[in-house]
Design a protein around this motif. Structure first.
Motif, PDB file in Angstrom:
ATOM      1  N   ASP A  66       0.808  -1.223   0.000  1.00 38.00           N
ATOM      2  CA  ASP A  66       0.000   0.000   0.000  1.00 38.00           C
ATOM      3  C   ASP A  66       0.837   1.268   0.000  1.00 38.00           C
ATOM      4  OD1 ASP A  66      -2.432  -1.225  -0.034  1.00 38.00           O
ATOM      5  OD2 ASP A  66      -2.702  -1.178   2.148  1.00 38.00           O
ATOM      6  N   THR A  67       2.103   1.141   0.442  1.00 39.00           N
ATOM      7  CA  THR A  67       2.817   2.378   0.741  1.00 39.00           C
ATOM      8  C   THR A  67       4.125   2.576  -0.024  1.00 39.00           C
ATOM      9  OG1 THR A  67       3.969   1.266   2.562  1.00 39.00           O
ATOM     10  CG2 THR A  67       1.930   2.438   3.114  1.00 39.00           C
ATOM     11  N   ASP A  68       4.578   1.572  -0.763  1.00 39.06           N
ATOM     12  CA  ASP A  68       5.913   1.661  -1.346  1.00 39.06           C
ATOM     13  C   ASP A  68       5.921   1.938  -2.850  1.00 39.06           C
ATOM     14  OD1 ASP A  68       6.563   0.934   1.202  1.00 39.06           O
ATOM     15  OD2 ASP A  68       7.614  -0.911   0.679  1.00 39.06           O
ATOM     16  N   VAL A  69       6.883   2.731  -3.254  1.00 41.84           N
ATOM     17  CA  VAL A  69       7.227   2.875  -4.669  1.00 41.84           C
ATOM     18  C   VAL A  69       8.658   2.367  -4.783  1.00 41.84           C
ATOM     19  CG1 VAL A  69       7.574   4.440  -6.613  1.00 41.84           C
ATOM     20  CG2 VAL A  69       5.852   4.978  -4.876  1.00 41.84           C
ATOM     21  N   ILE A  70       8.886   1.478  -5.728  1.00 37.54           N
ATOM     22  CA  ILE A  70      10.222   0.911  -5.872  1.00 37.54           C
ATOM     23  C   ILE A  70      10.786   1.252  -7.246  1.00 37.54           C
ATOM     24  CG2 ILE A  70      11.586  -1.220  -5.803  1.00 37.54           C
ATOM     25  CD1 ILE A  70       9.553  -2.366  -3.925  1.00 37.54           C
ATOM     26  N   VAL A  71      11.970   1.816  -7.235  1.00 38.49           N
ATOM     27  CA  VAL A  71      12.665   2.139  -8.486  1.00 38.49           C
ATOM     28  C   VAL A  71      13.907   1.266  -8.558  1.00 38.49           C
ATOM     29  CG1 VAL A  71      13.873   3.926  -9.794  1.00 38.49           C
ATOM     30  CG2 VAL A  71      11.838   4.524  -8.476  1.00 38.49           C
ATOM     31  N   ARG A  72      14.050   0.561  -9.672  1.00 40.40           N
ATOM     32  CA  ARG A  72      15.219  -0.305  -9.855  1.00 40.40           C
ATOM     33  C   ARG A  72      15.949   0.114 -11.129  1.00 40.40           C
ATOM     34  NH1 ARG A  72      11.080  -3.858  -8.290  1.00 40.40           N
ATOM     35  NH2 ARG A  72      11.464  -4.930  -6.322  1.00 40.40           N
ATOM     36  N   ARG A  73      17.256   0.107 -11.038  1.00 39.67           N
ATOM     37  CA  ARG A  73      18.043   0.508 -12.205  1.00 39.67           C
ATOM     38  C   ARG A  73      19.423  -0.123 -12.084  1.00 39.67           C
ATOM     39  NH1 ARG A  73      20.973   3.048 -15.934  1.00 39.67           N
ATOM     40  NH2 ARG A  73      20.075   4.833 -17.012  1.00 39.67           N
ATOM     41  N   SER A  74      19.979  -0.580 -13.190  1.00 42.51           N
ATOM     42  CA  SER A  74      21.346  -1.101 -13.193  1.00 42.51           C
ATOM     43  C   SER A  74      22.291  -0.052 -13.761  1.00 42.51           C
ATOM     44  CB  SER A  74      21.427  -2.377 -14.031  1.00 42.51           C
ATOM     45  OG  SER A  74      20.722  -3.409 -13.383  1.00 42.51           O
ATOM     46  N   PHE A  75      23.498  -0.054 -13.244  1.00 46.38           N
ATOM     47  CA  PHE A  75      24.528   0.839 -13.746  1.00 46.38           C
ATOM     48  C   PHE A  75      25.751   0.006 -14.116  1.00 46.38           C
ATOM     49  CE2 PHE A  75      21.907   3.328 -10.897  1.00 46.38           C
ATOM     50  CZ  PHE A  75      21.622   4.434 -11.678  1.00 46.38           C
ATOM     51  N   SER A  76      26.507   0.490 -15.109  1.00 47.91           N
ATOM     52  CA  SER A  76      27.640  -0.303 -15.578  1.00 47.91           C
ATOM     53  C   SER A  76      28.920   0.065 -14.837  1.00 47.91           C
ATOM     54  CB  SER A  76      27.803  -0.138 -17.092  1.00 47.91           C
ATOM     55  OG  SER A  76      27.931   1.226 -17.416  1.00 47.91           O
ATOM     56  N   ARG A  82       9.000   4.841   0.792  1.00 45.43           N
ATOM     57  CA  ARG A  82       7.850   4.422   1.599  1.00 45.43           C
ATOM     58  C   ARG A  82       7.107   5.635   2.149  1.00 45.43           C
ATOM     59  NH1 ARG A  82       8.820  -0.596   5.172  1.00 45.43           N
ATOM     60  NH2 ARG A  82       8.637  -1.390   3.042  1.00 45.43           N
ATOM     61  N   TYR A  83       5.826   5.679   1.855  1.00 44.74           N
ATOM     62  CA  TYR A  83       4.984   6.797   2.303  1.00 44.74           C
ATOM     63  C   TYR A  83       4.163   6.390   3.522  1.00 44.74           C
ATOM     64  CZ  TYR A  83       6.565   8.930  -1.915  1.00 44.74           C
ATOM     65  OH  TYR A  83       7.379   9.465  -2.858  1.00 44.74           O
ATOM     66  N   ALA A  84       3.567   7.391   4.142  1.00 50.22           N
ATOM     67  CA  ALA A  84       2.840   7.154   5.402  1.00 50.22           C
ATOM     68  C   ALA A  84       1.675   6.192   5.201  1.00 50.22           C
ATOM     69  CB  ALA A  84       2.341   8.477   5.968  1.00 50.22           C
ATOM     70  N   ASP A  85       0.982   6.346   4.088  1.00 52.59           N
ATOM     71  CA  ASP A  85      -0.166   5.477   3.828  1.00 52.59           C
ATOM     72  C   ASP A  85      -0.442   5.457   2.329  1.00 52.59           C
ATOM     73  OD1 ASP A  85      -1.501   7.888   3.256  1.00 52.59           O
ATOM     74  OD2 ASP A  85      -2.138   8.081   5.338  1.00 52.59           O
ATOM     75  N   ALA A  86      -1.446   4.700   1.952  1.00 52.55           N
ATOM     76  CA  ALA A  86      -1.746   4.532   0.532  1.00 52.55           C
ATOM     77  C   ALA A  86      -2.086   5.867  -0.131  1.00 52.55           C
ATOM     78  CB  ALA A  86      -2.888   3.533   0.351  1.00 52.55           C
ATOM     79  N   ALA A  87      -2.810   6.709   0.604  1.00 52.32           N
ATOM     80  CA  ALA A  87      -3.228   7.985   0.010  1.00 52.32           C
ATOM     81  C   ALA A  87      -2.015   8.877  -0.256  1.00 52.32           C
ATOM     82  CB  ALA A  87      -4.221   8.696   0.940  1.00 52.32           C
ATOM     83  N   ALA A  88      -1.070   8.885   0.677  1.00 56.96           N
ATOM     84  CA  ALA A  88       0.128   9.718   0.495  1.00 56.96           C
ATOM     85  C   ALA A  88       0.944   9.223  -0.691  1.00 56.96           C
ATOM     86  CB  ALA A  88       0.976   9.711   1.760  1.00 56.96           C
ATOM     87  N   ARG A  89       1.039   7.897  -0.828  1.00 57.20           N
ATOM     88  CA  ARG A  89       1.780   7.355  -1.962  1.00 57.20           C
ATOM     89  C   ARG A  89       1.086   7.701  -3.273  1.00 57.20           C
ATOM     90  NH1 ARG A  89       2.191   1.056  -3.297  1.00 57.20           N
ATOM     91  NH2 ARG A  89       0.004   1.449  -3.723  1.00 57.20           N
ATOM     92  N   GLN A  90      -0.222   7.511  -3.276  1.00 57.35           N
ATOM     93  CA  GLN A  90      -0.978   7.789  -4.488  1.00 57.35           C
ATOM     94  C   GLN A  90      -0.758   9.233  -4.935  1.00 57.35           C
ATOM     95  OE1 GLN A  90      -4.859   6.232  -3.882  1.00 57.35           O
ATOM     96  NE2 GLN A  90      -4.551   5.133  -5.776  1.00 57.35           N
TER      97      GLN A  90
END
Lengths: 159, 123
Positions: free
Chosen positions: A15-25, A126-134
């Protein structure tokens, strides 16, 4: 909302997380430097339209950071907050407030894992709750706020 | 509340985003807009009022019907802006790639155990 741009993934988890993944050389030690040394941070966090007016970070537990930008029409904004944990060159946890508003806090965990001769970066916001993340995701409050402001202000809003 | 706050508030609600997505396909009556949602027509009308006050949609008067539609300039800017948001991270990371390419290797520590995960990205 999982656009895949040249190996980058943005995903929502729970409900609360946004995950960014990226590879670097390049290995974690170099990526860590680029993420924690102001002279290097300025080179990739600033753009011609949005120069950084302040770029300070003390990447240690108990330290803090303050990044500020000036927009093309003089509007300025900043992200700041405490560094909670740091384990160079692999891990940092910090809290990010937008324009000093501690009510809108995101806790950001950055992990850099060696991947061959390169690095796999995983950032969990990670945000406080689903609404904050949204709010953050849909309105761009996690990044690029100035562009978002500029564009929203360009909308032909009535009333 | 400023217009900006209004826009943020308007878009922070999933029902209102769904309404925007539906209207992106073309104008629709309040009944059409209410159909996919398990909420009452008055509740939909309240969402429409919020979106209208935020300047994102407008009401067309056509005889006795009152279809809602996106404000064309607003939707163009909005879609452009969402695309912009998605690309912000990648633009920043491309600049980060360039910073890394310019950094000397001197301070690289001992090799670490390899943990291959996911596709390798070489710009």
């Amino acid at each position: 909302m999982t656009p895949d741009l040249s190996g980058m993934q943005v995903a929502l988890e729970g409900d609360t997380d946004v995950i960014v993944r990226r590879s670097f050389s390049h290995p974690p030690a170099k990526v860590w430097r680029a993420l924690t040394e102001p002279d290097l941070i300025r080179q990739w966090m600033a753009t011609s339209g949005y120069p950084m007016t302040r770029c300070e970070i003390d990447p240690r537990a108990g330290g803090s950071f303050h990044y500020a930008w000036a927009g093309p029409e003089g509007q300025s904004f900043f992200f700041s907050g405490p560094v909670l944990k740091a384990d160079p060159p692999h891990h940092m946890t910090h809290v990010e407030h937008f324009n000093g508003d501690t009510a809108m806090a995101a806790t950001i965990t950055t992990d850099l894992v060696a991947e061959g001769t390169g690095t796999r970066m995983t950032m969990v916001m990670r945000y406080a709750d689903a609404a904050a993340r949204q709010m953050a995701v849909e309105t761009g409050m996690t990044d690029g706020m100035a562009e978002v402001y500029a564009r929203l202000e360009a909308l032909p809003l009535s009333g | 509340m400023t217009r900006l706050d209004q826009s943020f508030a308007a878009l922070a609600d999933p029902t209102r985003r769904a309404i925007i997505a539906r209207l992106a396909e073309g104008e629709a009556s309040v009944q059409d807009l209410a159909r996919p949602f398990a909420i009452s027509q008055p509740a939909i009308s309240r969402h429409l009022k919020v979106l209208e006050e935020a300047g994102l949609i407008e009401t067309r008067i056509d005889g006795t019907s009152r279809p809602r539609r996106l404000k064309p300039q607003a939707v163009a800017a909005l879609w452009d802006w969402l695309g912009q948001y998605r690309s912000l991270w990648e633009e920043a990371f491309r600049r980060l790639d360039a910073v890394l390419d310019d950094l000397p290797d001197a301070e690289t520590p001992n090799p670490e155990p390899q943990t291959p995960k996911g596709p390798r990205h070489d710009p």
